[in-house]
Structure formats: C-alpha cells, structure tokens
Design a protein around this motif. Structure first.
Motif, PDB file in Angstrom:
ATOM      1  N   ASP A   1       0.887  -1.261  -0.020  1.00 46.59           N
ATOM      2  CA  ASP A   1       0.005   0.101  -0.046  1.00 46.59           C
ATOM      3  C   ASP A   1       0.946   1.242   0.036  1.00 46.59           C
ATOM      4  N   PHE A   2       2.175   1.105  -0.632  1.00 44.81           N
ATOM      5  CA  PHE A   2       3.036   2.370  -0.190  1.00 44.81           C
ATOM      6  C   PHE A   2       2.714   3.601  -0.961  1.00 44.81           C
ATOM      7  N   SER A   3       2.563   4.411  -0.069  1.00 44.14           N
ATOM      8  CA  SER A   3       2.184   6.034  -0.812  1.00 44.14           C
ATOM      9  C   SER A   3       2.936   7.357   0.100  1.00 44.14           C
ATOM     10  N   TRP A   4       3.523   8.090  -0.464  1.00 46.53           N
ATOM     11  CA  TRP A   4       4.287   9.055   0.382  1.00 46.53           C
ATOM     12  C   TRP A   4       3.122   9.856   1.228  1.00 46.53           C
ATOM     13  N   LYS A   5       1.924   9.931   0.868  1.00 44.15           N
ATOM     14  CA  LYS A   5       0.757  10.436   1.564  1.00 44.15           C
ATOM     15  C   LYS A   5       0.537   9.762   3.053  1.00 44.15           C
ATOM     16  N   GLN A   6       0.865   8.241   3.128  1.00 50.55           N
ATOM     17  CA  GLN A   6       0.738   7.566   4.094  1.00 50.55           C
ATOM     18  C   GLN A   6       2.123   7.459   4.906  1.00 50.55           C
ATOM     19  N   PHE A   7       3.162   7.831   4.094  1.00 45.55           N
ATOM     20  CA  PHE A   7       4.562   7.349   4.906  1.00 45.55           C
ATOM     21  C   PHE A   7       4.845   8.123   6.152  1.00 45.55           C
ATOM     22  N   GLY A   8       4.455   9.504   6.336  1.00 42.97           N
ATOM     23  CA  GLY A   8       4.886  10.142   7.293  1.00 42.97           C
ATOM     24  C   GLY A   8       6.334  10.520   7.365  1.00 42.97           C
ATOM     25  N   THR A   9       6.766  11.005   8.615  1.00 37.39           N
ATOM     26  CA  THR A   9       8.185  11.196   8.734  1.00 37.39           C
ATOM     27  C   THR A   9       8.684  10.346   9.727  1.00 37.39           C
ATOM     28  N   LEU A  10      10.047   9.711   9.438  1.00 34.93           N
ATOM     29  CA  LEU A  10      10.597   9.137  10.342  1.00 34.93           C
ATOM     30  C   LEU A  10      11.287   9.758  11.607  1.00 34.93           C
ATOM     31  N   MET A  11      11.429   9.363  12.766  1.00 33.43           N
ATOM     32  CA  MET A  11      11.987   9.873  13.832  1.00 33.43           C
ATOM     33  C   MET A  11      13.608   9.260  13.739  1.00 33.43           C
ATOM     34  N   VAL A  12      14.341  10.168  13.737  1.00 29.56           N
ATOM     35  CA  VAL A  12      16.024   9.408  13.634  1.00 29.56           C
ATOM     36  C   VAL A  12      16.912  10.196  14.502  1.00 29.56           C
ATOM     37  N   VAL A  13      17.924   9.617  15.033  1.00 31.79           N
ATOM     38  CA  VAL A  13      19.002  10.232  15.888  1.00 31.79           C
ATOM     39  C   VAL A  13      20.111  10.225  15.077  1.00 31.79           C
TER      40      VAL A  13
END
Length: 268
Positions: A43-55
């Motif tokens: 179901d990949f879509s940039w609209k659903q991907f959101g933002t990763l939280m990274v360190v």
C-alpha cells in the motif's frame, strides 16, 4: 503552567536522508514484523508514509526510533532513495530507547487500530501479544490508513485484549481459527462479540471442546442470525451481548451430543 512540560529540548531538523544511512539499533528495537513490512510495501504511498524520527549518531549515520517498519519498507522499495526524517540529537542509547517508547504513548484522539500499530512500532508488550495471538491463528489487524477488510482481518483490538486477559492466548487463538474456518468469506466475522464468546467457551471447556465440531456446527449458519438470536436472549435474561451469544453457541454445539457437552462457564 505546572501541568505543561516546558523543557521540550531543541527542535528537530527536518531533512530527506538517504535510506542507506539509516539503521536500526537492535539493543532496544523489537524484531521486524515481516507481515507489516509487506503490507506497507503493498500500500506504499508518500501520503501515508509520514516522517521517520531518527537520531544523528555524529558519524554520518542515523538510527530510527519511530518508523522502523516504514524504513524497512523504504529500503526494499526500488523507487526510493531518500526518506523524510525529523533528526534529533540524544546523549545516550537509553535516552534513544525512551524516546522510542514515548513517541507513540503521548498521542491521543486516534482509533484503537492506530493505537495498535503505534504500539507495534513502540514494542508495546500488550500489542505485541495481540499480534502474536492473531498470527498464530492466521489473522491480522486491519492495516492503518486503509479500508482493507477480509475474513482474516479484524479491528476489534479492545475486545481481543480483554479476551486475552480473561481467557488466555490459547483460547483467543482457537476462537479466531474457528471463526475464519466457519465463515471464510465473511469480512466482518472477526468481531469483538464473536471472539469474546468463543474464547470464553474454549477457556472454560478446554478438556472437552472440539474446534472441528464447533466449526462444523457453525458452517452454513448466518452469523447475523446468530447475533439476532443472542440479542433476543439478552432482552429476556439481561447480561451483555457476548454472554448471550455464548449461550446460543453452547446450545448449537451440544445439540445431539450425548457426552462431552460444553458449558458457558465463568466469565474469567
């Protein structure tokens, strides 16, 4: 202002990062759920991907503490090189793990399905237990952000959690297996009421109940009619819907059975 945390720390930096620069810290992250990664890819879509939280690790690499499954899906997607991320700087691995756990806890106004998937991302023990029980039964929770019903999919998170607490993993697994086998084309069969009713019967009759017999007795029966019969019992005798349905299921199962009859038993 005493109820508001004013020590919010530095704002994260927003950027697109090459997916190859991001890794997972296995010291606190749970193992990937392969089904979840495959579902994101389907179901990949940039609209659903959101933002990763990274360190930011300070050496050109980053560790992801929110979005592990989305990152894994992006790594497998041939059309993606960079992913959107919010970059924070933390002092030690413990702080990173705490952020990982806390990021999904402090969210509100989300559905139980969204809370479930957030819990899976955060390694929440109860959500992981639900996932394990459903996987053992060949079932899964409806993926977030999609309308993908199916006879082996459910959104009844609260009911499943209550059932596990009252009746145990085995009983809930057997209940879900029964439902899927009895109504293989019913996209709404894995409802909370049916799961709770069957889980109760499996737990209270573990030594005598036969799942194959229960399936045989339910095949061909209209689940909605069973629910209506249960509702009629509820109006007559009171109680909740799950108890009423359990009584109906006991009557169906025991019909023409001379021995090893089942009983409704305690609620748990």
């Amino acid at each position: 202002m005493g109820d508001i945390n004013m020590e919010i720390g530095a704002a994260p930096e927003l950027a697109f990062i090459n997916k190859a620069q991001i890794r997972v810290d296995a010291s606190y992250q749970r193992p990937l759920k392969e089904k979840r990664v495959k579902q994101i890819l389907r179901d990949f879509s940039w609209k659903q991907f959101g933002t990763l939280m990274v360190v930011d690790q300070g050496d050109g690499s980053y560790t992801v503490y929110d979005g592990q499954h989305r990152h894994a899906a992006a790594c497998r997607h041939p059309g993606i090189i960079e992913v959107p991320a919010a970059i924070v700087t933390l002092d030690q691995a413990y702080e990173e793990a705490q952020s990982f756990l806390g990021v999904n806890i402090n969210r509100s106004a989300i559905s139980t399905v969204e809370k479930y998937w957030a819990g899976i991302e955060a390694g929440d023990e109860k959500m992981m237990q639900i996932c394990s029980v459903l996987e053992d039964a060949g079932c899964e929770v409806v993926p977030p952000g999609t309308k993908s019903p199916g006879p082996n999919r459910t959104s009844s998170i609260s009911a499943i959690q209550r059932s596990i607490e009252r009746y145990g993993d085995w009983a809930v697994t057997e209940a879900c297996k029964t439902i899927v086998a009895a109504w293989p084309r019913d996209n709404a069969a894995l409802s909370g009421v049916v799961i709770q009713s069957l889980a109760r019967l499996f737990k209270n009759n573990r030594k005598v109940i036969d799942r194959e017999r229960m399936v045989m007795k339910l095949v061909g029966k209209d689940r909605k009619i069973l629910a209506a019969d249960a509702e009629a019992l509820k109006r007559i005798g009171g109680g909740d819907a799950a108890v009423s349905l359990a009584k109906v299921l006991v009557e169906i199962y025991n019909k023409s059975l001379q021995s090893n009859q089942i009983q409704i038993g305690a609620k748990g």
